[in-house]
Motif scaffolding. Structure first.
Motif, short mmCIF file in Angstrom:
data_model
loop_
_atom_site.label_atom_id
_atom_site.label_comp_id
_atom_site.label_asym_id
_atom_site.label_seq_id
_atom_site.Cartn_x
_atom_site.Cartn_y
_atom_site.Cartn_z
N LYS A 180 0.84 -1.20 0.00
CA LYS A 180 0.00 0.00 0.00
C LYS A 180 0.88 1.26 0.00
O LYS A 180 0.60 2.22 -0.72
N TRP A 212 3.91 1.53 -1.20
CA TRP A 212 4.48 1.67 -2.55
C TRP A 212 3.44 2.23 -3.52
O TRP A 212 3.74 3.09 -4.34
N GLN A 213 2.23 1.73 -3.40
CA GLN A 213 1.18 2.23 -4.29
C GLN A 213 0.98 3.73 -4.07
O GLN A 213 0.89 4.51 -5.03
N ASP A 214 0.94 4.13 -2.82
CA ASP A 214 0.75 5.55 -2.49
C ASP A 214 1.89 6.41 -3.03
O ASP A 214 1.69 7.58 -3.33
N PRO A 216 2.87 0.97 -7.96
CA PRO A 216 1.93 -0.11 -7.63
C PRO A 216 2.51 -1.50 -7.94
O PRO A 216 2.27 -2.07 -8.99
N ARG A 276 2.78 -5.53 -7.20
CA ARG A 276 2.02 -6.61 -6.57
C ARG A 276 2.98 -7.32 -5.61
O ARG A 276 4.15 -7.51 -5.92
N LEU A 279 -5.17 -1.88 0.79
CA LEU A 279 -4.53 -2.41 -0.42
C LEU A 279 -5.57 -3.04 -1.35
O LEU A 279 -6.38 -3.85 -0.91
N LEU A 333 -3.38 -6.21 -6.02
CA LEU A 333 -1.95 -6.06 -5.70
C LEU A 333 -1.47 -7.11 -4.70
O LEU A 333 -0.36 -7.02 -4.18
#
Ligand code: C2E
Ligand code: MG
Ligand code: MG
Ligand code: MG
Length: 282
Positions: A103, A105-107, A111, A113, A141, A145
């Motif tokens: 999460k 990293w996505q933020d 993104p 997985r 999350l 992902l």
């Protein structure tokens, strides 16, 4: 000393130490404390697409931060965790840390997985799907992902229940991989029965490619079978250029191994992935 009750790993760890035999039992109590304190971190190993050098996914590999022994590898405590049932708590810790990191990293605009290893005991818990859902909800999350790596041993047992669990996870958008593929005793039937996305070719096969007792035909056969069944296939434990060439020649584009990356702390992942030189093979 109740040696018969100890696992091999248990003995190996302590056999070279000059500790008192009574301390043979301290590993278990240490592990209990560590689980209560959450003294674990995840290292991450990228899965590299050798067609274009891209990385979409990383595998989370747990490490125990032991106050005296330093970083302890899972091979030295997962067997004991399974014997003692501590694996359930440990698995929850790993799942939570992995979802938090993915999460984050996505933020940050990356993104990735994240693939989490799940032991059979953990998977077969009545409320496993709810546990996974809880972690996704708590961290925010997206299910797409998250990937779960299970071994063939998970697949054995109550086929209908395993199928239900997998179907449920899969409908949520979570992907499922078969880890160490080819080393278990399960039948191949499940490949068609269960919603599986990926086969991970065990590193023992991969590493034998250049050896005299080569299992290269097994590697190429697994790749061909995956392609026929419409599954993704990834080779694990890839260490040499020769292995990469063999995999490439047989159409396996996903590679995980020391040749590209060792498992590393989360802080290093993004910069190392970005710095990955172009690996384009064609
Ligand atoms: P695995 O899931 O098959 O993970 C691959 C193992 O191979 C990792 O060891 C990784 O560091 C190692 N590896 C990767 N590339 C290479 C290579 O090129 N050469 C060699 N020689 N080794 C390579 P690690 O991190 O020690 O983990 C060992 C096993 O412990 C994992 O095997 C997995 O079964 C288990 N494990 C790790 N983390 C967890 C977890 O969070 N939960 C559970 N239940 N099991 C875990
Ligand atoms: Mg794995
Ligand atoms: Mg594996
Ligand atoms: Mg393995």
């Amino acid at each position: 000393v109740h040696k018969a009750k100890l696992s091999r790993q248990h003995i190996e760890i302590y056999s070279h130490s000059d500790r008192d035999p009574a301390e043979l039992f301290s590993l278990e109590s240490d592990l209990r404390i560590a689980v209560a304190n959450k003294d674990f971190v995840l290292y991450y190993q990228p899965k590299v697409n050798i067609q274009n050098g891209s990385v979409d996914s990383v595998e989370a590999l747990i490490r125990w931060m032991h106050p005296e022994r330093g970083v302890v590898s899972p091979g030295d405590f997962i067997p004991l965790a399974e014997e003692t049932g501590l694996i359930i708590k440990l698995g929850e810790i790993a799942l939570e840390l992995a979802c938090q990191q993915a999460k984050a990293w996505q933020d940050e605009g990356h993104p990735l997985r994240v693939a989490v290893n799940v032991s059979a005991m953990q998977f077969h818990q009545e409320d496993f799907v709810e546990q996974v859902l809880d972690k996704l909800r708590q961290t925010g999350l997206p299910p797409k992902l998250l990937e779960l790596e299970i071994t063939e041993s998970v697949v054995m047992g109550d086929v209908e229940r395993v199928k239900d669990t997998m179907t449920h996870l899969s409908q949520l958008g979570i992907s499922i991989s078969i880890d160490d593929f080819g080393t278990g005793y399960s039948s191949l039937q499940y490949l068609n029965l269960f919603p599986i996305q990926t086969l991970k070719i065990d590193r023992s096969f991969v590493q034998s490619i250049e050896s005299r007792t080569s299992q290269a035909p097994i590697v190429s056969t697994i790749i061909a079978m995956a392609q026929t069944l419409g599954l993704e296939v990834i080779a694990e434990g890839v260490e040499t250029e020769e292995q990469v060439d063999f995999l490439w020649k047989h159409g396996c584009n996903l590679v995980q191994g020391f040749i590209y990356f060792r498992p590393m702390p989360a802080e290093q992942v993004i910069s190392k992935i970005i710095a990955l030189p172009a690996l384009t093979k064609s």
